[in-house]
Design a protein around this motif. Structure first.
Motif, PDB file in Angstrom:
ATOM      1  N   UNK B 228       0.835  -1.215   0.000  1.00  0.00           N
ATOM      2  CA  UNK B 228       0.000   0.000   0.000  1.00  0.00           C
ATOM      3  C   UNK B 228       0.865   1.257   0.000  1.00  0.00           C
ATOM      4  N   UNK B 229       0.191   2.400  -0.157  1.00  0.00           N
ATOM      5  CA  UNK B 229       0.907   3.677  -0.130  1.00  0.00           C
ATOM      6  C   UNK B 229       1.241   4.055   1.313  1.00  0.00           C
ATOM      7  N   UNK B 230       2.303   4.834   1.501  1.00  0.00           N
ATOM      8  CA  UNK B 230       2.579   5.315   2.857  1.00  0.00           C
ATOM      9  C   UNK B 230       1.509   6.312   3.312  1.00  0.00           C
ATOM     10  N   UNK B 231       1.455   6.568   4.599  1.00  0.00           N
ATOM     11  CA  UNK B 231       0.466   7.514   5.119  1.00  0.00           C
ATOM     12  C   UNK B 231       0.981   8.951   5.050  1.00  0.00           C
ATOM     13  N   UNK B 232       2.257   9.115   5.388  1.00  0.00           N
ATOM     14  CA  UNK B 232       2.833  10.462   5.429  1.00  0.00           C
ATOM     15  C   UNK B 232       4.194  10.449   4.728  1.00  0.00           C
ATOM     16  N   UNK B 233       4.423  11.443   3.890  1.00  0.00           N
ATOM     17  CA  UNK B 233       5.751  11.635   3.310  1.00  0.00           C
ATOM     18  C   UNK B 233       6.262  13.006   3.768  1.00  0.00           C
ATOM     19  N   UNK B 234       7.452  13.009   4.355  1.00  0.00           N
ATOM     20  CA  UNK B 234       8.043  14.275   4.800  1.00  0.00           C
ATOM     21  C   UNK B 234       9.135  14.671   3.817  1.00  0.00           C
ATOM     22  N   UNK B 235       9.048  15.902   3.313  1.00  0.00           N
ATOM     23  CA  UNK B 235      10.048  16.400   2.369  1.00  0.00           C
ATOM     24  C   UNK B 235      10.734  17.619   2.976  1.00  0.00           C
ATOM     25  N   UNK B 236      12.047  17.629   2.918  1.00  0.00           N
ATOM     26  CA  UNK B 236      12.776  18.816   3.341  1.00  0.00           C
ATOM     27  C   UNK B 236      12.405  19.945   2.393  1.00  0.00           C
ATOM     28  N   UNK B 237      12.093  21.108   2.955  1.00  0.00           N
ATOM     29  CA  UNK B 237      11.628  22.201   2.111  1.00  0.00           C
ATOM     30  C   UNK B 237      12.571  23.398   2.154  1.00  0.00           C
ATOM     31  N   UNK B 238      13.098  23.728   0.976  1.00  0.00           N
ATOM     32  CA  UNK B 238      13.918  24.944   0.846  1.00  0.00           C
ATOM     33  C   UNK B 238      13.253  25.790  -0.243  1.00  0.00           C
ATOM     34  N   UNK B 239      13.696  25.632  -1.487  1.00  0.00           N
ATOM     35  CA  UNK B 239      13.083  26.375  -2.589  1.00  0.00           C
ATOM     36  C   UNK B 239      11.726  25.820  -3.003  1.00  0.00           C
ATOM     37  N   UNK B 240      11.368  24.650  -2.506  1.00  0.00           N
ATOM     38  CA  UNK B 240      10.040  24.107  -2.760  1.00  0.00           C
ATOM     39  C   UNK B 240       9.971  23.020  -3.822  1.00  0.00           C
ATOM     40  N   UNK B 241      11.047  22.840  -4.598  1.00  0.00           N
ATOM     41  CA  UNK B 241      11.007  21.894  -5.704  1.00  0.00           C
ATOM     42  C   UNK B 241      10.956  20.443  -5.271  1.00  0.00           C
ATOM     43  N   UNK B 242      11.641  20.136  -4.199  1.00  0.00           N
ATOM     44  CA  UNK B 242      11.670  18.773  -3.685  1.00  0.00           C
ATOM     45  C   UNK B 242      10.257  18.335  -3.308  1.00  0.00           C
ATOM     46  N   UNK B 243       9.583  19.172  -2.552  1.00  0.00           N
ATOM     47  CA  UNK B 243       8.231  18.851  -2.102  1.00  0.00           C
ATOM     48  C   UNK B 243       7.252  18.846  -3.283  1.00  0.00           C
ATOM     49  N   UNK B 244       7.354  19.859  -4.131  1.00  0.00           N
ATOM     50  CA  UNK B 244       6.432  19.958  -5.272  1.00  0.00           C
ATOM     51  C   UNK B 244       6.547  18.736  -6.186  1.00  0.00           C
ATOM     52  N   UNK B 245       7.775  18.418  -6.580  1.00  0.00           N
ATOM     53  CA  UNK B 245       7.974  17.303  -7.506  1.00  0.00           C
ATOM     54  C   UNK B 245       7.534  15.982  -6.895  1.00  0.00           C
ATOM     55  N   UNK B 246       7.893  15.770  -5.637  1.00  0.00           N
ATOM     56  CA  UNK B 246       7.527  14.524  -4.966  1.00  0.00           C
ATOM     57  C   UNK B 246       6.010  14.379  -4.894  1.00  0.00           C
ATOM     58  N   UNK B 247       5.343  15.457  -4.491  1.00  0.00           N
ATOM     59  CA  UNK B 247       3.885  15.409  -4.360  1.00  0.00           C
ATOM     60  C   UNK B 247       3.227  15.165  -5.726  1.00  0.00           C
ATOM     61  N   UNK B 248       3.734  15.823  -6.752  1.00  0.00           N
ATOM     62  CA  UNK B 248       3.167  15.627  -8.094  1.00  0.00           C
ATOM     63  C   UNK B 248       3.372  14.192  -8.581  1.00  0.00           C
ATOM     64  N   UNK B 249       4.517  13.625  -8.244  1.00  0.00           N
ATOM     65  CA  UNK B 249       4.789  12.238  -8.627  1.00  0.00           C
ATOM     66  C   UNK B 249       3.861  11.265  -7.911  1.00  0.00           C
ATOM     67  N   UNK B 250       3.611  11.530  -6.645  1.00  0.00           N
ATOM     68  CA  UNK B 250       2.687  10.677  -5.889  1.00  0.00           C
ATOM     69  C   UNK B 250       1.294  10.746  -6.510  1.00  0.00           C
TER      70      UNK B 250
END
Lengths: 104, 472
Positions: B228-250
């Protein structure tokens, strides 16, 4: 080594912006100092000593002028000094996992 | 050439230079007001996920392993109330060729630059992205310049940044090192103009779409591993690209229910452009000095419209302190046998605290790690802190004052994820949109855009517009 000859790997220094030329939004402490630049490359002058204005060719082939500050520049960063404050962490965590703190 | 090369002169040519150096006409996606068509920009100027997987595969980027951190999970459960303590996992992005997830961003940018016929690429970065660009450029045979904010006016630089310069030079890049100041951007523009190279900006659609594979892989790996999918994904946030890309991929993987948490190191009170404060921080990325300004104004980046828009995807935003991240970095090495760089462990420090709020059968993932080595390790970073008058204390992290001390928690139960008020950040973003566009009437299209860009609702956006006295 104080003298470099043509082709030596060197580091040069430049002032990009003098304090009075800096961007308006810069904080006061930063505004007091120039914007400085360092870059490495092969010396193009026949010969030069530290402090001379020289021209270099960077590793990708760009030509840049600047003051010669280092010949055969090298990295001196390392793994730092002993930080005694870190030493308890692994033992503490293993202790907790082994049940040491359950008796507290 | 009679071009005006002064600061003001070069900055006034900014748009013209950028257009040439990125090859995207951003005006195609703009409306007259606040709104712009983000999804169309991502679609028309980027690549499909499958194309990106193929591009990244060619240079060995991606498909990084996932580890279940069983000992850290056991530790979290010891500290959590009964029945709490989620399973903690980590995605080992340090396994990418350049040692961080940034290889994903660089791979697509460099591929695109090569395809468009650019001879070289330039990136302005002190960090892992520079190494990633230099590495990918080497693989594709492009020239590479990395511009770095490296030293204070005493000529002293953080070991972490010096190490990044070494890594870039190892890949054959030219590294231009500067002292502190936002005029790095001026130097960057001058270089783009002079060389005609591609701007391998972190914030283009290629860069962000490159991270989508991270989120996509993550969902696929979890389905295979635990069904199954994980419940929570934590992304280190600086310029925002890490979180944005990861979330869009999910989302592209159909993992719609995963909660996305952003985590930044708290550097409150330190001015990022200050010469005297520059070396009083022990984190060069993943901190609030980037996280907050880029969340509240993503388009402050080096392209007209940033593709990194973290507020669109963030469910929660927490901070951790420097000492906590150093502690968890040591814990990861000691308990899990994984020695990784501290900055990438920001999300892990947060995940360790957040796991204690979740139930035992839940899953939380820290979605990155980064390489470590001389200079980029807790010891040199703490040595440097001490040399610059920052106290290293063992105590309660709540007492940490950025730039003054680093407090290693005396006990792991003191590690906390402190919530930032996300509504306040969203409000500040909306305010910035109004102030920058200088509009006094907001259209329906703008409101719809603001709702999406802040992951909120119409009522929330209208309430803020009312507060700001803006008509709609």
């Amino acid at each position: 080594m104080n003298k470099a000859k043509k082709g030596d790997w060197v580091r040069v220094y430049n002032i990009v912006l003098k304090p009075e030329e800096r961007a308006p939004q810069v904080p006061d402490d930063t505004k007091k100092v120039p914007l400085e630049m360092w870059v490495k490359g092969f010396l193009l002058n026949e010969e030069a000593k530290i402090g001379d204005e020289v021209e270099i060719e960077t590793y990708i082939g760009r030509k840049i002028k600047g003051k010669l500050v280092e010949i055969n520049p090298y990295y001196s960063h390392d793994y730092g000094k002993c930080i005694p404050e870190l030493l308890f962490i692994g033992r503490q965590l293993r202790g907790i996992l082994e049940g040491g703190e359950d008796n507290e | 050439m009679n071009r005006d090369m002064s600061y003001q002169g070069v900055m006034s040519r900014r748009n013209e230079i950028m257009k040439k150096a990125v090859g995207i006409d951003y005006e195609r996606f703009e409306s007259k007001g606040i709104a712009f068509d983000y999804e169309r920009m991502m679609r028309e100027t980027g690549y499909s996920l499958q194309e990106i997987q193929k591009i990244q595969n060619e240079t060995g980027v991606g498909n990084t392993p996932i580890y279940e951190l069983k000992n850290l999970t056991a530790l979290a459960r010891k500290l959590a109330p009964k029945g709490k303590g989620a399973r903690i996992f980590i995605k080992d992005e340090a396994c990418n060729p350049s040692g961080s997830f940034k290889a994903r961003r660089a791979a697509t940018s460099i591929y695109h630059a090569k395809k468009l016929g650019y001879k070289g690429v330039i990136a302005a970065t002190s960090g892992n992205y520079g190494a990633a660009v230099a590495s990918q450029a080497a693989m594709k045979g492009l020239k590479c310049i990395i511009v770095q904010e490296c030293y204070d006016s005493r000529g002293i630089g953080q070991p972490e940044i010096i190490e990044k310069a070494r890594k870039c030079e190892a890949y054959g890049a030219e590294v231009l090192q500067l002292t502190v100041g936002p005029e790095l951007f001026y130097t960057f523009l001058k270089l783009l103009e002079e060389t005609g190279y591609f701007n391998a900006s972190l914030y283009t659609p290629f860069g962000i779409a490159g991270v989508e594979t991270l989120g996509y892989e993550l969902a696929m790996q979890f389905r295979e591993l635990v069904g199954r999918d994980p419940d929570v994904v934590v992304a280190t946030n600086a310029g925002g690209g890490n979180l944005t890309g990861t979330a869009r991929g999910l989302i592209k993987a159909g993992a719609y229910d995963v909660k996305i948490v952003g985590a930044s190191v708290n550097l409150k009170g330190l001015h990022m452009a200050s010469d005297t404060q520059f070396n009083r921080k022990s984190f060069t990325t993943g901190h609030t000095g980037f996280g907050i300004p880029f969340a509240t104004w993503p388009d402050r980046s080096d392209v007209p419209r940033s593709a990194a828009r973290p507020l669109r995807y963030m469910d929660r935003y927490v901070t951790v302190n420097q000492g906590e991240v150093f502690y968890i970095t040591e814990a990861l090495a000691q308990l899990e046998g994984l020695e990784r760089g501290p900055a990438g462990n920001t999300s892990l420090a947060a995940a360790f605290a957040l796991a204690q709020e979740l139930d035992e059968d839940q899953i939380i993932v820290a979605q990155e790690t980064e390489y470590t080595g001389a200079g980029k390790h807790i010891q040199p970073q703490l040595t440097f802190a001490k040399q610059n008058g920052v106290d290293i204390i063992i105590g309660n992290p709540d007492d940490e004052v950025p730039g003054k001390n680093i407090i290693l928690p005396s006990h792991p139960s003191l590690i906390k994820a402190r919530d930032l008020d996300l509504d306040k950040i969203k409000k500040s973003y909306i305010k910035n949109c109004i102030e920058t566009t200088k509009i006094n009437y907001v259209t329906k299209e703008d409101i719809d855009f603001l709702v999406e860009d802040t992951k909120s609702n119409e009522e929330f956006v209208k309430q803020i517009l009312n507060e700001l006295g803006v008509k709609y």
